[in-house]
Design a protein around this motif. Structure first.
Motif, PDB file in Angstrom:
ATOM      1  N   ASN A   1      -0.191  12.096  12.650  1.00 49.58           N
ATOM      2  CA  ASN A   1       0.945  11.751  11.804  1.00 49.58           C
ATOM      3  C   ASN A   1       0.505  10.874  10.635  1.00 49.58           C
ATOM      4  N   THR A   2       1.396  10.716   9.680  1.00 55.93           N
ATOM      5  CA  THR A   2       1.219   9.682   8.666  1.00 55.93           C
ATOM      6  C   THR A   2       2.286   8.620   8.922  1.00 55.93           C
ATOM      7  N   ILE A   3       2.120   7.454   8.306  1.00 54.13           N
ATOM      8  CA  ILE A   3       3.003   6.335   8.719  1.00 54.13           C
ATOM      9  C   ILE A   3       3.376   5.434   7.541  1.00 54.13           C
ATOM     10  N   VAL A   4       4.584   4.928   7.616  1.00 58.27           N
ATOM     11  CA  VAL A   4       5.022   3.847   6.719  1.00 58.27           C
ATOM     12  C   VAL A   4       5.333   2.656   7.617  1.00 58.27           C
ATOM     13  N   ILE A   5       4.579   1.580   7.431  1.00 58.00           N
ATOM     14  CA  ILE A   5       4.843   0.352   8.188  1.00 58.00           C
ATOM     15  C   ILE A   5       5.738  -0.549   7.344  1.00 58.00           C
ATOM     16  N   LYS A   6       6.773  -1.083   7.975  1.00 59.53           N
ATOM     17  CA  LYS A   6       7.575  -2.114   7.317  1.00 59.53           C
ATOM     18  C   LYS A   6       7.409  -3.406   8.103  1.00 59.53           C
ATOM     19  N   THR A   7       6.917  -4.420   7.432  1.00 56.14           N
ATOM     20  CA  THR A   7       6.667  -5.691   8.111  1.00 56.14           C
ATOM     21  C   THR A   7       7.980  -6.460   8.264  1.00 56.14           C
TER      22      THR A   7
ATOM     23  N   VAL B   1      -1.773   8.354   3.995  1.00 55.75           N
ATOM     24  CA  VAL B   1      -1.771   8.439   5.461  1.00 55.75           C
ATOM     25  C   VAL B   1      -1.180   7.152   6.063  1.00 55.75           C
ATOM     26  N   VAL B   2      -1.603   6.008   5.529  1.00 55.54           N
ATOM     27  CA  VAL B   2      -1.029   4.730   5.962  1.00 55.54           C
ATOM     28  C   VAL B   2      -0.416   4.058   4.734  1.00 55.54           C
ATOM     29  N   ASN B   3       0.841   3.699   4.837  1.00 47.98           N
ATOM     30  CA  ASN B   3       1.536   2.987   3.760  1.00 47.98           C
ATOM     31  C   ASN B   3       2.114   1.719   4.361  1.00 47.98           C
TER      32      ASN B   3
ATOM     33  N   LEU C   1       0.872  -1.184   0.000  1.00 45.23           N
ATOM     34  CA  LEU C   1       0.000   0.000   0.000  1.00 45.23           C
ATOM     35  C   LEU C   1       0.906   1.230   0.000  1.00 45.23           C
ATOM     36  N   ILE C   2       0.905   1.929  -1.122  1.00 47.43           N
ATOM     37  CA  ILE C   2       1.748   3.131  -1.247  1.00 47.43           C
ATOM     38  C   ILE C   2       0.902   4.247  -1.847  1.00 47.43           C
TER      39      ILE C   2
ATOM     40  N   LYS D   1       1.224   0.653  16.247  1.00 47.35           N
ATOM     41  CA  LYS D   1       1.904   1.831  15.691  1.00 47.35           C
ATOM     42  C   LYS D   1       0.934   2.659  14.849  1.00 47.35           C
ATOM     43  N   ILE D   2       0.169   1.995  13.988  1.00 46.78           N
ATOM     44  CA  ILE D   2      -0.748   2.733  13.107  1.00 46.78           C
ATOM     45  C   ILE D   2      -1.747   3.539  13.948  1.00 46.78           C
ATOM     46  N   GLY D   3      -2.372   2.893  14.935  1.00 38.07           N
ATOM     47  CA  GLY D   3      -3.441   3.542  15.708  1.00 38.07           C
ATOM     48  C   GLY D   3      -2.997   4.864  16.324  1.00 38.07           C
ATOM     49  N   PRO D   4      -2.024   4.831  17.239  1.00 44.10           N
ATOM     50  CA  PRO D   4      -1.645   6.089  17.895  1.00 44.10           C
ATOM     51  C   PRO D   4      -0.998   7.095  16.950  1.00 44.10           C
ATOM     52  N   ALA D   5      -0.247   6.593  15.965  1.00 46.39           N
ATOM     53  CA  ALA D   5       0.434   7.529  15.042  1.00 46.39           C
ATOM     54  C   ALA D   5      -0.596   8.381  14.312  1.00 46.39           C
TER      55      ALA D   5
END
Ligand code: NAD
Length: 470
Positions: A163-169, A192-194, A7-8, A154-158
């Motif tokens: 903020n916006t966020i990039v999650i790396k699994t 917003v979420v990547n 998701l980008i 991380k996604i929830g509170p960020a």
């Protein structure tokens, strides 16, 4: 075409590369997922940066509604997600359902919170406000033991904080998190979420990236140190939730079957691959033999099998590297003490290790001194409470710890002398979205969960107004 996409910038996209995900119960590839190139990692950060001003200006109530919607979608799809989670992570299906229920609950709780901005003085002379402002782009780096739960921690509170966020699994558990990327695409404005995946090489790019304001990391202490050093040049805000070597201290007055059940459950949840698992049990001399036997009985009753099979209570280790590592600990444990239950590697496909109870070990043995992160419980005999507390605290870790006793007050007195971020009495791993979590010493930097954890995703700004015009 891969089974799960990145998701980008609000779009589900193929990766420039692919990643095979192995089912740890069968060692067969269960899915092929999109894997991001460096270029795509940069695109994800750029998308998050572009989305930041709009999202930061979005009313809190709308941000909360979006997070609540994500919780809804996870709840609606829990069974499908749980099967994916078990297939990639290994935990028994009921535990996977538990991880989903936890994930939903944490998101729901975050959806009720906001940054703790407040006014500290408001009189004729001054108005002084403490505002909690969003930071910008957050990089969320996630381990393989609770991949979805930790991603949503991380996604929830960020995003609630603006903020916006990039999650790396983690490379070995990307699928469930990529799956929720589909929901995030529908719910959040683009960027917003990547969510991206890698094969363990994109972390440094994110944690050193000039456009990343904060890194929220959960994983090993070793990697945490690398992240702190890599982020030093740009003085990144950091939350590091790292390893643990939690001790359970069992006093001489316990109900042995009840204490054994509690300690064993907390040692073998997720095949022992829990930061807050009981990793060493200190048992009073007067009940040592009985307690060891009770723990051994429980280990023998465990059903070790594919997590998708009904009745399984302990699944495989999550990945080959961890399997090999825990096998090394098992050999050390056999040399150091006496294995009274388990101790075998079943002759089958999959990264299975029987739950193992090893007695007659001491604090300096590697199986006790280091974080084994597997289903092996060393049991150490003690007679003097001051000496045992010195041993419990004589480690670089300080994530959690517990004391078990028939006398709660007596247990509390001992528990408050354990140097760790969480201390439990007559229980272990009782965590929740309203309970802050942190680590002493090498177990972490900063706080996660609850209002305290949410505020870590903000920059504090003091607006100090003299009322007198000049
Ligand atoms: P790990 O440190 O090997 O990997 C965690 C993540 O970091 C992965 O996504 C990995 O790809 C990434 N990574 C690897 N090298 C990196 C680098 N140089 N820069 C940035 N990112 C990098 O940890 P793991 O083996 O996946 O997880 C197990 C560990 O996590 C255990 O020590 C456990 O105690 C800890 N853990 C802690 C908590 C907590 O809340 N304290 C929770 C879960 C797990």
């Amino acid at each position: 075409m891969t089974d799960f996409k990145l998701l980008i910038g609000g779009e589900l996209v193929e990766g420039d590369l692919t990643l095979d995900v192995v089912n740890p119960a069968t060692e067969a590839v269960f899915a092929t997922v999109a894997r991001a190139s460096e270029k795509q990692a940069h695109q994800a950060v750029a998308a998050a940066k572009a989305a930041f001003p709009g999202w930061a200006a979005t009313p809190l109530a709308d941000r909360q509604a979006a997070v609540a919607k994500l919780a809804d979608r996870i709840a609606e799809n829990a069974e499908e997600l749980a099967r994916i989670l078990t297939s990639e992570q290994g935990k028994p299906l009921p535990e996977a359902m538990g991880e989903l229920a936890w994930t939903e609950g944490y998101l729901r709780h975050y959806a009720t919170l906001g940054p703790s901005s407040h006014v500290i003085q408001d009189d004729d002379a001054f108005r002084i406000e403490v505002r909690r402002e969003p930071l910008g782009v957050v990089a969320g780096i996630v381990p393989w033991n609770f991949p979805l739960l930790v991603a949503c921690w991380k996604i929830g509170p960020a995003v609630i904080a603006g903020n916006t966020i990039v999650i790396k699994t983690s490379p070995t558990t990307p699928a469930t998190t990529l799956k929720i990327g589909e929901y995030c695409r529908d719910i959040f404005p683009a960027g917003v979420v990547n969510i991206i995946t890698d094969n363990n090489e994109l972390g440094p790019l994110l944690t050193g990236h000039p456009d990343v304001a904060k890194v929220s990391f959960t994983g090993s202490t070793e990697t945490g140190k690398k992240i702190a050093s890599n982020g030093a040049n740009t003085l990144k805000r950091l939350t590091l939730e790292l390893g643990g070597n939690d001790a359970a201290i069992v006093l001489d007055d316990v109900n042995i079957p009840a204490a054994a059940a509690g300690v064993f459950g907390a040692a073998t949840l997720n095949a022992g691959q829990v930061c807050l698992a009981v990793k060493r049990a200190y048992v009073h001399d007067s009940i040592y033999d009985e307690m060891c036997d009770a723990l051994a009985d429980l280990a023998r009753q465990a059903v070790v099998d594919d997590g998708l099979k009904q009745g399984t209570t302990i699944g495989p280790l999550q990945n080959r590297m961890q399997f090999e590592k825990v096998k090394g600990f098992l050999e050390d444990a056999k040399a150091a003490g006496k294995v009274i239950a388990g101790g075998n590697i079943p002759d089958r496909e999959g990264y299975f290790i029987e739950p193992t109870i090893v007695r007659d070990v001491k604090s300096s043995d590697r199986i006790v001194a280091e974080e084994q992160f597997g289903p092996i419980l060393p049991v150490i005999r003690y007679s003097d409470i001051d000496a045992v507390l010195a041993e419990v605290n004589g480690t670089d870790y300080g994530l959690g710890g517990s004391v078990w006793s028939g006398n709660v007050e007596r247990a509390v007195e001992v528990a408050t002398r354990i140097e760790s971020g969480s201390v439990w009495v007559n229980q272990h791993i009782n965590i929740g979205p309203h309970i802050p979590m942190s680590g002493y010493k090498s177990s972490g930097v900063g706080i996660e969960q609850a209002q305290e954890g949410l505020d870590e995703f903000t920059q504090m700004r003091v607006i100090n107004i003299a009322r007198q015009p000049v």
